[in-house]
Design an enzyme around this catalytic site. Structure first.
Site, PDB file in Angstrom:
ATOM      1  CG  ASN A  43      76.075   9.859-105.133  1.00 34.85           C
ATOM      2  OD1 ASN A  43      76.599   9.092-105.635  1.00 34.85           O
ATOM      3  ND2 ASN A  43      74.935   9.751-104.688  1.00 34.85           N
ATOM      4  CG  HIS A 129      67.550   9.186-111.337  1.00 34.07           C
ATOM      5  ND1 HIS A 129      66.589   9.810-110.436  1.00 34.07           N
ATOM      6  CD2 HIS A 129      68.459   8.564-110.279  1.00 34.07           C
ATOM      7  CE1 HIS A 129      66.812  10.001-109.229  1.00 34.07           C
ATOM      8  NE2 HIS A 129      67.655   9.043-108.982  1.00 34.07           N
ATOM      9  CD  GLU A 170      70.684   8.498-115.261  1.00 31.99           C
ATOM     10  OE1 GLU A 170      71.817   8.392-114.540  1.00 31.99           O
ATOM     11  OE2 GLU A 170      69.788   7.667-114.893  1.00 31.99           O
ATOM     12  CB  SER A 174      72.685   7.119-111.682  1.00 27.25           C
ATOM     13  OG  SER A 174      71.654   6.458-111.788  1.00 27.25           O
ATOM     14  CG  ASP A 199      69.855  13.558-114.376  1.00 28.66           C
ATOM     15  OD1 ASP A 199      70.740  14.194-114.080  1.00 28.66           O
ATOM     16  OD2 ASP A 199      68.969  12.782-114.047  1.00 28.66           O
ATOM     17  CG  HIS A 202      75.855  10.151-111.182  1.00 28.25           C
ATOM     18  ND1 HIS A 202      76.034  10.024-109.984  1.00 28.25           N
ATOM     19  CD2 HIS A 202      74.416  10.082-111.263  1.00 28.25           C
ATOM     20  CE1 HIS A 202      74.961   9.571-109.183  1.00 28.25           C
ATOM     21  NE2 HIS A 202      74.047   9.800-110.315  1.00 28.25           N
ATOM     22  CE  LYS A 234      73.327  12.244-107.764  1.00 28.37           C
ATOM     23  NZ  LYS A 234      72.883  11.566-106.389  1.00 28.37           N
TER      24      LYS A 234
HETATM   25  C1  LIG Z   1      70.778  10.658-112.253  1.00 27.45           C
HETATM   26  C2  LIG Z   1      70.250  11.290-111.022  1.00 27.45           C
HETATM   27  N1  LIG Z   1      69.238  12.228-111.434  1.00 27.45           N
HETATM   28  C3  LIG Z   1      68.588  12.763-110.632  1.00 27.45           C
HETATM   29  C4  LIG Z   1      69.040  12.553-109.077  1.00 27.45           C
HETATM   30  C5  LIG Z   1      68.318  13.082-108.059  1.00 27.45           C
HETATM   31  O1  LIG Z   1      68.737  14.253-107.531  1.00 27.45           O
HETATM   32  P1  LIG Z   1      68.536  14.663-105.987  1.00 27.45           P
HETATM   33  O2  LIG Z   1      68.986  13.801-105.554  1.00 27.45           O
HETATM   34  O3  LIG Z   1      69.184  16.161-105.966  1.00 27.45           O
HETATM   35  O4  LIG Z   1      67.102  14.829-105.971  1.00 27.45           O
HETATM   36  C6  LIG Z   1      70.059  11.484-108.938  1.00 27.45           C
HETATM   37  C7  LIG Z   1      70.155  11.295-107.496  1.00 27.45           C
HETATM   38  O5  LIG Z   1      69.832  11.527-106.454  1.00 27.45           O
HETATM   39  C8  LIG Z   1      70.456  10.808-109.861  1.00 27.45           C
HETATM   40  O6  LIG Z   1      71.270   9.983-109.980  1.00 27.45           O
END
Ligand SMILES: Cc1ncc(COP(=O)(O)O)c(C=O)c1O
Length: 389
Positions: A43, A129, A170, A174, A199, A202, A234
């Site tokens: 990512n 997610h 999101e 993702s 969220d 991405h 990411k």
């Molecule tokens: C859509 C989404 N939200 C939250 C996260 C969590 O982020 P982190 O890896 O920094 O905990 C991720 C990926 O890891 C994600 O793809």
């Protein structure tokens, strides 16, 4: 191993056997530094994780502040760097305030748990997610999961009797990489007196004006009823997370979010890396455009190889395949051909929705893309063998 009259691990072994039979065993692939592979699985969208300026900022911060935060944010774990990053992120995205977390996961858990009360309702897209799902489960609000990208279903769910409402999505999904209909979701949330939570793990750095993200693209970044979560792991290439939104929301999280209060602060080297990566993103907005155009190219190459790629809204291209076995076989064959692809199987995706997942990076060269074309053709051949055999 000596065990008592009942073997406490027996059920683990039974489940392992079932997962193995279903092609769902997972293995950790420990990478080496500087592997001679074309990476279409990470990512690191803007290619900042090894950027010398970002690396130096992290190293300098380790020398100056130490490798760890030394405590939770409310005790000793907040440094001037944290304040600078919070100000920088809020200014860039266009929100009143921001709060840095140890990860995107803890940021989502904070929002879902601290911005709801018993009697509230969380309306969540079915493809959200795991960190959103877990946050919703930990909250004491009621939950309604609605069909993926189904605004009418959100509208129906939001009409239910509830004290407060959180509509959660999101910004860029993702797994399949599509953009959420943020303006429509915001209208629904607002009509019912709720908050929209985006969220943007991405989307941040990849979409919107100069990479300001999905909410900025939708004109919603500074809205009083919109809360944005991001990860620093990411587009910024580092580690950590953040919540961005109205000052009142951020102040409330400092007082009430357990995944903020009871967690060691983000380590200073990661904070400094995030800050420097953000500066690079601001100074070099062409990285965002480069990532997007490479995603388009990857989708075209996958289609030429015989896959049916999703249309990329950001850096992610998903290739649906018939089975977990086909996904595994395709990814293994691509690896043999020097290209690392992501392989998504249940429980990361629903049953029957296994995928190869390819991600674009700003620094992919035409040679990398030629290697990707070759590997995708090879993956397409074994994929049909895996499905037929
Ligand atoms: C859509 C989404 N939200 C939250 C996260 C969590 O982020 P982190 O890896 O920094 O905990 C991720 C990926 O890891 C994600 O793809």
């Amino acid at each position: 191993v000596a065990v008592g009259h009942r073997d406490p691990l027996q059920w683990l072994r039974r489940q392992e056997t079932q997962r193995r039979a279903a092609g769902l065993r997972r293995t950790l692939n420990y990478r080496n530094d500087h592997e001679p592979l074309v990476d279409l699985a990470s990512n690191d969208y803007l290619a900042l994780s090894r950027d010398p300026r970002v690396v130096r900022a992290a190293a300098d911060a380790a020398g100056r502040w130490g490798v760890g935060a030394t405590g939770s944010r409310l005790v000793t774990g907040s440094t001037r760097l944290h304040a600078d990053l919070e100000g920088g992120l809020a200014g860039f995205v266009g929100t009143e305030a921001a709060l840095v977390f140890s990860s995107g996961y803890t940021a989502n858990v904070a929002v879902l748990t601290a911005l709801t009360r018993p009697g509230d309702l969380v309306v969540s897209d079915a493809a959200n997610h795991a960190s959103i799902i877990d946050g919703a489960r930990l909250s004491r609000a009621a939950r309604t999961v609605v069909g993926h990208l189904d605004v009418a279903a959100v509208e129906r769910a939001a009409a239910a009797e509830a004290a407060g409402l959180l509509v959660v999505t999101e910004g860029i999904f993702s797994v399949d990489g599509e953009a959420a209909p943020l303006q429509a979701l915001h209208r629904v949330a607002r009509r019912h007196g709720g908050l929209l939570v985006v969220d943007d793990a991405h989307g941040f750095g990849v979409v919107g004006p100069a990479g300001r993200g999905s909410a900025a693209l939708a004109g919603l970044a500074g809205a009083p009823d919109v809360v944005i979560t991001i990860t620093l792991s990411k587009a910024l290439g580092g580690q950590g997370g953040a919540v961005l939104g109205p000052r009142e929301v951020i102040d409330h999280l400092v007082d009430a979010a357990r995944s903020f209060i009871f967690d060691t602060g983000l380590a200073p080297p990661s904070v400094a890396a995030g800050l420097r990566a953000l500066e690079v993103l601001c100074a070099e907005p062409e990285r965002t455009a480069a990532t997007r155009s490479r995603a388009e190219r990857i989708a075209a190459l996958a289609a030429e190889a015989g896959f049916t790629p999703t249309a990329p809204a950001a850096a992610i291209v998903a290739l649906p395949v018939e089975s977990p076995a086909a996904a595994l076989a395709g990814a293994a064959e691509a690896l043999r051909n020097g290209v690392r692809l992501g392989c998504f199987r249940p429980p990361s995706v629903p049953d029957g929705r296994s995928r190869l997942r390819l991600t674009a990076r700003a620094d992919l060269t035409s040679e990398d893309l030629a290697a990707a074309a070759h590997a995708l053709a090879a993956a397409a051949r074994v994929r049909s063998d895996a499905s037929n055999g």
